[in-house]
Design a protein around this motif. Structure first.
Motif, PDB file in Angstrom:
ATOM      1  N   ARG A  30     107.307  49.797  29.483  1.00 23.27           N
ATOM      2  CA  ARG A  30     107.363  48.609  28.788  1.00 23.27           C
ATOM      3  C   ARG A  30     106.970  48.557  27.457  1.00 23.27           C
ATOM      4  O   ARG A  30     107.119  47.568  26.559  1.00 23.27           O
ATOM      5  CB  ARG A  30     106.020  47.673  29.386  1.00 23.27           C
ATOM      6  CG  ARG A  30     106.340  47.299  30.855  1.00 23.27           C
ATOM      7  CD  ARG A  30     107.483  46.229  31.034  1.00 23.27           C
ATOM      8  NE  ARG A  30     107.676  46.197  32.246  1.00 23.27           N
ATOM      9  CZ  ARG A  30     107.630  44.990  33.019  1.00 23.27           C
ATOM     10  NH1 ARG A  30     107.029  43.921  32.439  1.00 23.27           N
ATOM     11  NH2 ARG A  30     107.731  45.001  34.384  1.00 23.27           N
ATOM     12  N   PHE A  32      96.806  49.683  21.860  1.00 23.66           N
ATOM     13  CA  PHE A  32      96.318  49.599  20.494  1.00 23.66           C
ATOM     14  C   PHE A  32      95.456  51.183  20.437  1.00 23.66           C
ATOM     15  O   PHE A  32      95.226  51.735  21.456  1.00 23.66           O
ATOM     16  CB  PHE A  32      95.103  48.525  20.409  1.00 23.66           C
ATOM     17  CG  PHE A  32      95.952  47.221  20.470  1.00 23.66           C
ATOM     18  CD1 PHE A  32      96.748  46.808  19.339  1.00 23.66           C
ATOM     19  CD2 PHE A  32      95.812  46.480  21.458  1.00 23.66           C
ATOM     20  CE1 PHE A  32      97.458  45.644  19.246  1.00 23.66           C
ATOM     21  CE2 PHE A  32      96.356  44.760  21.353  1.00 23.66           C
ATOM     22  CZ  PHE A  32      97.212  44.663  20.472  1.00 23.66           C
ATOM     23  N   LEU A  67      97.657  35.160  19.335  1.00 20.31           N
ATOM     24  CA  LEU A  67      97.161  36.728  18.802  1.00 20.31           C
ATOM     25  C   LEU A  67      95.943  36.728  17.948  1.00 20.31           C
ATOM     26  O   LEU A  67      96.081  36.167  16.927  1.00 20.31           O
ATOM     27  CB  LEU A  67      98.333  37.751  18.433  1.00 20.31           C
ATOM     28  CG  LEU A  67      97.801  38.938  18.092  1.00 20.31           C
ATOM     29  CD1 LEU A  67      97.486  39.869  19.198  1.00 20.31           C
ATOM     30  CD2 LEU A  67      99.153  39.751  17.217  1.00 20.31           C
ATOM     31  N   ARG A 109     104.175  38.064  25.842  1.00 19.71           N
ATOM     32  CA  ARG A 109     105.628  37.672  26.202  1.00 19.71           C
ATOM     33  C   ARG A 109     106.212  36.809  24.774  1.00 19.71           C
ATOM     34  O   ARG A 109     107.067  37.044  24.194  1.00 19.71           O
ATOM     35  CB  ARG A 109     105.875  37.050  27.452  1.00 19.71           C
ATOM     36  CG  ARG A 109     107.301  37.556  28.180  1.00 19.71           C
ATOM     37  CD  ARG A 109     107.544  36.836  29.356  1.00 19.71           C
ATOM     38  NE  ARG A 109     106.326  37.367  30.182  1.00 19.71           N
ATOM     39  CZ  ARG A 109     106.442  37.050  31.662  1.00 19.71           C
ATOM     40  NH1 ARG A 109     107.390  36.108  31.933  1.00 19.71           N
ATOM     41  NH2 ARG A 109     105.779  37.539  32.342  1.00 19.71           N
ATOM     42  N   HIS A 119     106.918  48.429  12.014  1.00 17.19           N
ATOM     43  CA  HIS A 119     105.611  48.350  12.441  1.00 17.19           C
ATOM     44  C   HIS A 119     105.932  48.847  13.926  1.00 17.19           C
ATOM     45  O   HIS A 119     106.821  48.375  14.853  1.00 17.19           O
ATOM     46  CB  HIS A 119     105.225  46.846  12.652  1.00 17.19           C
ATOM     47  CG  HIS A 119     103.658  46.712  13.405  1.00 17.19           C
ATOM     48  ND1 HIS A 119     102.668  47.598  13.054  1.00 17.19           N
ATOM     49  CD2 HIS A 119     103.390  45.662  14.129  1.00 17.19           C
ATOM     50  CE1 HIS A 119     101.880  47.150  14.003  1.00 17.19           C
ATOM     51  NE2 HIS A 119     102.170  46.170  14.629  1.00 17.19           N
ATOM     52  N   ARG A 142     110.314  48.682  22.766  1.00 21.54           N
ATOM     53  CA  ARG A 142     111.394  47.588  23.090  1.00 21.54           C
ATOM     54  C   ARG A 142     111.647  46.623  21.867  1.00 21.54           C
ATOM     55  O   ARG A 142     113.065  46.359  21.727  1.00 21.54           O
ATOM     56  CB  ARG A 142     110.896  46.707  24.510  1.00 21.54           C
ATOM     57  CG  ARG A 142     111.252  47.845  25.484  1.00 21.54           C
ATOM     58  CD  ARG A 142     111.008  46.955  26.722  1.00 21.54           C
ATOM     59  NE  ARG A 142     109.745  46.373  26.908  1.00 21.54           N
ATOM     60  CZ  ARG A 142     109.427  45.271  27.404  1.00 21.54           C
ATOM     61  NH1 ARG A 142     110.392  44.475  27.695  1.00 21.54           N
ATOM     62  NH2 ARG A 142     108.250  44.974  27.335  1.00 21.54           N
TER      63      ARG A 142
END
Ligand code: COA
Length: 326
Positions: free
Chosen positions: A37, A158, A191, A219, A253, A258
């Motif tokens: 993922r 992270f 976020l 998502r 970044h 993906r």
């Protein structure tokens, strides 16, 4: 024509490695899920002795060394971070103290994962006004202090680390060609870290509600990241009459493999021109791009005259792209 050139790069990550297998013991996840993922295999985690300013200082020393610039010659230090050591003073002032950079102005800049691009653009504008300035721009994060280690949706993504560049002005064609910065505050909730600011100051209740941690709707962030990064990359190329085929090294970044693959595919940038180190460090927010830039530089992946694109996306929302003729 005055351009801002990068004359030194450096990075530093904490020694402690947290692997996907380690995370399997902490939350309901698997190495297979995290790898497929996100592309992340491991990340670095700071100890108490390695706060943001420490990581930033270590990265800065390496960048200064490469640039052959003494700390006392610096005019300005910009630390791009959302995880400074404390709210006051800034991490930049602590770096200034650590380096002994007496004459440097110092401030932090907060634009989440796009922070380094905002910081580089700020330095570029100072230098376009005064070619002789020497500025240290650092992206440094200790995101592990803002991760809920019981939340599998965020904890796997992270990590901690820092990257730095020394920039100055030069006449000629080399250097930063342009910066393209954007923001959309209407999307802030997707976020964010709700606690610890003036809306939810530190309190027992704030901690009980887990407001001190990163909250994310993964998502939605994913889709927006791909679109925003592609758009700003195209904007940067078009404003310089260049096309994706002209890019020699694309440094995105490092948030999700993906996301990186989707943008590279849309822009038709071949895999060998995309710099990736997400498997080693995860998402270190404002530090991903300067860490990647330093590693690419030291590995000899960038030659003089190469066209390098930096492209980022982060909370706020913020995003942008910078084009550099190396
Ligand atoms: N381990 C195992 N399963 C997990 C998991 C984990 N660490 N995290 C979530 N899951 C589960 C979910 O609960 C969900 O289960 P369900 O279908 O039973 O509800 C399933 O996996 C799929 O979740 P989903 O959120 O659809 O996965 P995804 O393919 O979108 O991947 C992210 C999740 C977070 C990796 C992805 O959305 C992402 O990277 N988004 C961008 C985040 C980002 O980059 N943020 C920083 C921007 S600067």
């Amino acid at each position: 024509m005055v351009h801002t050139v990068i004359i030194g790069t450096g990075c530093h990550v904490p020694a402690r490695v947290l692997t996907n297998q380690d995370l399997e013991k902490m939350v309901d996840t698997s190495d297979e899920w995290i790898t497929t993922r996100s592309g992340i295999k491991e990340r670095r985690i700071s100890s108490k002795d390695e706060p943001c300013s420490f990581l930033a200082t270590q990265a800065a020393k390496k960048a200064l060394d490469m640039a052959q610039v003494k700390a006392a010659e610096l005019d300005m230090i910009i630390v791009c971070t959302l995880t400074p050591d404390m709210l006051m003073p800034t991490a930049a002032c602590l770096v200034q103290k650590n380096l002994g950079a007496e004459k440097a102005a110092a401030f932090d800049l907060s634009a989440a994962c796009s922070g380094f691009l905002y910081g580089l653009a700020t330095a570029d504008n100072f230098i376009r006004n005064n070619i002789s300035l020497k500025i240290l721009v650092i992206g440094a994060e200790v995101l592990s202090c803002r991760v809920n280690w019981k939340d599998r949706n965020t904890s796997v993504l992270f990590g901690d680390g820092a990257g730095a560049v020394v920039v100055t002005g030069r006449n000629g064609k080399r250097g930063i060609l342009s910066n393209h910065l954007h923001a959309d505050g209407t999307l802030w909730k997707l976020l964010h870290i709700p606690g610890g600011g003036c809306v939810s100051p530190p309190s027992r209740q704030m901690l009980d509600d887990n407001l001190q941690y990163i909250h994310m709707q993964g998502r939605d962030v994913f889709k927006l990241a791909v679109r925003a990064m592609e758009e700003s990359a195209r904007e940067a190329l078009e404003s310089n009459n260049l096309s994706p085929q002209d890019i020699d090294l694309y440094i995105p970044h490092q948030a999700n493999m993906r996301i990186i693959n989707s943008i590279a595919e849309r822009l038709q940038i071949p895999r060998e021109k995309v710099y990736v180190n997400i498997h080693k460090y995860g998402n270190t927010s404002a530090a991903t791009i300067p860490i990647a830039l330093d590693e690419a530089n030291r590995e000899g992946r960038i030659k003089e005259g190469d066209l390098v694109m930096l492209n980022a996306f982060g909370g706020g929302f913020t995003w942008g792209a910078s084009l550099i003729r190396w």
